[in-house]
Design an enzyme around this catalytic site. Structure first.
Site, PDB file in Angstrom:
ATOM      1  N   ASP A  70       0.886  -1.147   0.052  1.00  0.00           N
ATOM      2  CA  ASP A  70      -0.218   0.126   0.420  1.00  0.00           C
ATOM      3  C   ASP A  70       0.961   0.979  -0.152  1.00  0.00           C
ATOM      4  OD1 ASP A  70      -1.410   1.907   0.271  1.00  0.00           O
ATOM      5  OD2 ASP A  70      -2.710   1.228   2.210  1.00  0.00           O
ATOM      6  N   VAL A  71       1.298   2.602  -1.035  1.00  0.00           N
ATOM      7  CA  VAL A  71       2.031   3.249  -1.184  1.00  0.00           C
ATOM      8  C   VAL A  71       1.642   4.158  -0.433  1.00  0.00           C
ATOM      9  CG1 VAL A  71       2.140   2.535  -3.697  1.00  0.00           C
ATOM     10  CG2 VAL A  71       0.384   4.288  -2.912  1.00  0.00           C
ATOM     11  N   ASN A  96       3.149   4.585  -9.631  1.00  0.00           N
ATOM     12  CA  ASN A  96       2.300   4.702 -10.617  1.00  0.00           C
ATOM     13  C   ASN A  96       0.688   4.913  -9.988  1.00  0.00           C
ATOM     14  OD1 ASN A  96       0.748   4.547 -13.413  1.00  0.00           O
ATOM     15  ND2 ASN A  96      -0.106   2.722 -12.399  1.00  0.00           N
ATOM     16  N   TYR A 162      -8.915  15.406  -7.105  1.00  0.00           N
ATOM     17  CA  TYR A 162      -8.032  14.814  -8.472  1.00  0.00           C
ATOM     18  C   TYR A 162      -6.655  15.533  -9.603  1.00  0.00           C
ATOM     19  CZ  TYR A 162      -5.966  11.596 -11.894  1.00  0.00           C
ATOM     20  OH  TYR A 162      -5.526  10.882 -12.979  1.00  0.00           O
ATOM     21  N   LYS A 166      -2.601  15.806  -8.787  1.00  0.00           N
ATOM     22  CA  LYS A 166      -1.820  15.520  -9.858  1.00  0.00           C
ATOM     23  C   LYS A 166      -0.805  17.198  -9.721  1.00  0.00           C
ATOM     24  CE  LYS A 166      -2.643  11.047 -10.720  1.00  0.00           C
ATOM     25  NZ  LYS A 166      -1.334  10.570 -10.422  1.00  0.00           N
TER      26      LYS A 166
HETATM   27  P1  NAI Z   1      -6.308   1.408 -12.376  1.00  0.00           P
HETATM   28  O1  NAI Z   1      -7.976   1.841 -11.701  1.00  0.00           O
HETATM   29  O2  NAI Z   1      -6.457   0.582 -13.666  1.00  0.00           O
HETATM   30  O3  NAI Z   1      -4.841   0.757 -12.119  1.00  0.00           O
HETATM   31  C1  NAI Z   1      -4.606   1.578 -10.815  1.00  0.00           C
HETATM   32  C2  NAI Z   1      -4.277   0.890 -10.036  1.00  0.00           C
HETATM   33  O4  NAI Z   1      -3.003   1.278  -8.449  1.00  0.00           O
HETATM   34  C3  NAI Z   1      -4.441  -0.763  -9.316  1.00  0.00           C
HETATM   35  O5  NAI Z   1      -4.366  -1.732  -9.974  1.00  0.00           O
HETATM   36  C4  NAI Z   1      -4.956  -0.545  -7.603  1.00  0.00           C
HETATM   37  O6  NAI Z   1      -5.238  -1.547  -7.074  1.00  0.00           O
HETATM   38  C5  NAI Z   1      -3.050  -0.030  -8.005  1.00  0.00           C
HETATM   39  N1  NAI Z   1      -3.421   1.745  -6.568  1.00  0.00           N
HETATM   40  C6  NAI Z   1      -4.381   2.084  -6.148  1.00  0.00           C
HETATM   41  N2  NAI Z   1      -4.836   2.835  -4.570  1.00  0.00           N
HETATM   42  C7  NAI Z   1      -3.120   1.727  -3.984  1.00  0.00           C
HETATM   43  C8  NAI Z   1      -2.231   2.099  -3.456  1.00  0.00           C
HETATM   44  N3  NAI Z   1      -2.509   2.411  -2.451  1.00  0.00           N
HETATM   45  N4  NAI Z   1      -1.132   1.245  -3.140  1.00  0.00           N
HETATM   46  C9  NAI Z   1      -0.790   0.580  -4.230  1.00  0.00           C
HETATM   47  N5  NAI Z   1      -1.266   0.150  -4.967  1.00  0.00           N
HETATM   48  C10 NAI Z   1      -2.812   1.022  -5.341  1.00  0.00           C
HETATM   49  O7  NAI Z   1      -5.707   3.227 -12.905  1.00  0.00           O
HETATM   50  P2  NAI Z   1      -4.893   3.587 -14.148  1.00  0.00           P
HETATM   51  O8  NAI Z   1      -6.088   4.700 -14.962  1.00  0.00           O
HETATM   52  O9  NAI Z   1      -4.233   2.452 -15.280  1.00  0.00           O
HETATM   53  O10 NAI Z   1      -4.313   4.423 -13.498  1.00  0.00           O
HETATM   54  C11 NAI Z   1      -2.596   4.391 -13.188  1.00  0.00           C
HETATM   55  C12 NAI Z   1      -3.102   5.862 -12.707  1.00  0.00           C
HETATM   56  O11 NAI Z   1      -2.607   6.401 -14.193  1.00  0.00           O
HETATM   57  C13 NAI Z   1      -2.704   6.848 -11.585  1.00  0.00           C
HETATM   58  O12 NAI Z   1      -1.830   7.492 -11.268  1.00  0.00           O
HETATM   59  C14 NAI Z   1      -3.880   7.749 -12.494  1.00  0.00           C
HETATM   60  O13 NAI Z   1      -4.158   8.605 -11.342  1.00  0.00           O
HETATM   61  C15 NAI Z   1      -2.816   7.814 -13.610  1.00  0.00           C
HETATM   62  N6  NAI Z   1      -3.220   8.390 -14.363  1.00  0.00           N
HETATM   63  C16 NAI Z   1      -4.822   8.065 -15.587  1.00  0.00           C
HETATM   64  C17 NAI Z   1      -5.737   8.429 -16.451  1.00  0.00           C
HETATM   65  C18 NAI Z   1      -6.650   7.745 -16.580  1.00  0.00           C
HETATM   66  O14 NAI Z   1      -7.290   7.785 -17.891  1.00  0.00           O
HETATM   67  N7  NAI Z   1      -6.737   5.851 -17.112  1.00  0.00           N
HETATM   68  C19 NAI Z   1      -4.952   9.757 -16.843  1.00  0.00           C
HETATM   69  C20 NAI Z   1      -4.483  10.269 -16.208  1.00  0.00           C
HETATM   70  C21 NAI Z   1      -3.928   9.927 -15.312  1.00  0.00           C
END
Ligand code: NAI
Length: 260
Positions: A70-71, A96, A162, A166
């Site tokens: 957990d980050v 990430n 959010y 960011k």
């Molecule tokens: P996702 O929901 O598919 O994946 C996020 C992952 O982070 C999941 O596997 C989740 O279990 C993990 N996670 C969440 N909280 C955590 C914690 N406290 N400790 C460890 N792991 C944790 O989402 P996605 O889209 O892949 O997001 C990844 C990154 O990209 C995030 O930082 C998000 O803010 C960023 N992002 C996403 C965008 C989008 O349109 N999907 C746009 C811009 C940025």
């Protein structure tokens, strides 16, 4: 068109949030490029179902492991960086993991804001700090790649919590780049646009239509939502020797979102 492929043989890469979405694509691409990958996430199961990332990397002939992390808990982040020492120590830290706090300013529960700041800002801060300390202790400078967002620069309706988190990721990236340059450690970020993942509920199904025309989000000039694979090479580039003169940078991978 050609394709950039990396050579990360002998290097160890930690990807937080690597079980799903963007982190999964990034972890798999580093695995394909020969890195040992530590997938650091709350849970190994992808939120879309299917084979856990570390198993998929191994099935493809790579080397990977899962570390329950957990980050928002610094001891967890320290433990995964310590675990990387078994493989020679962390060379690339990808911070990430993210949390989406959506909702209008006038209604947003402050607890949601705090959660976004804890995962998105503290997670990136601690991940950078712990990885950098370890690199400095081992005298093996590596690189850090964070996941920022278009929200690091552009405000969107009902995203103020959010966006705030960011925006802070941008400045943690820049401030860390400044302080770690003397150690030869580079810190950069990839800033994704609209990417079809499960990050926002229902978004992976809705994203393609929303990217063409949307009343909340702006249309994307390239005419489609991104997919996680659109992002992966950007992380490899920033982590690589080819980016040895790049630090403190946000690389936008957003289909031209910011051009409009
Ligand atoms: P996702 O929901 O598919 O994946 C996020 C992952 O982070 C999941 O596997 C989740 O279990 C993990 N996670 C969440 N909280 C955590 C914690 N406290 N400790 C460890 N792991 C944790 O989402 P996605 O889209 O892949 O997001 C990844 C990154 O990209 C995030 O930082 C998000 O803010 C960023 N992002 C996403 C965008 C989008 O349109 N999907 C746009 C811009 C940025």
């Amino acid at each position: 068109m050609g394709r950039i492929t990396g050579d990360f043989a002998g290097e160890t890469v930690i990807v937080t949030g690597g079980a799903s979405g963007i982190g999964r694509a990034v972890a798999r691409r580093f695995g394909d490029a020969g890195a040992t990958v530590l997938v650091a996430d709350l849970d190994p199961e992808p939120n879309t179902g299917g084979t856990p990332t570390h198993e998929a990397i191994e099935e493809a002939g790579g080397t990977a492991a899962f570390a329950e992390t957990d980050v928002t808990v610094p001891a967890d982040v320290e433990a995964v960086v310590e675990a990387a020492r078994e493989f020679g120590g962390v060379d690339v830290m990808v911070n990430n993991a993210g949390y989406h706090a959506g909702g209008p300013l006038l209604d947003l529960d402050v607890a949601e804001l705090r959660r976004a700041l804890a995962v998105n800002v503290e997670g990136v801060f601690v991940g950078t700090q712990v990885a950098a300390r370890d690199m400095i202790d081992r005298d093996e400078p590596g690189s850090v790649v964070n996941t920022a967002s278009i929200s690091s620069e552009v405000a969107q309706f009902e995203q103020v919590g959010y966006d705030a988190s960011k925006g802070a990721v941008k400045m943690v990236t820049r401030g860390s780049a400044l302080e770690l340059a003397e150690y030869g450690i580079r810190v950069n970020a990839v800033a994704p646009g609209q990417i079809a993942t499960e990050f926002v509920e229902g978004w992976s199904e809705e994203a393609p239509a929303k990217a063409a025309s949307d009343d909340l989000l702006k249309p994307v000039p390239l005419g489609r939502a991104g997919v996680p694979d659109d992002l992966a090479a950007a992380y490899l580039y920033l982590a690589s020797e080819d980016a040895s003169y790049v630090t403190g940078e946000l690389l936008f991978v957003d289909g031209g979102w910011q051009v409009l």
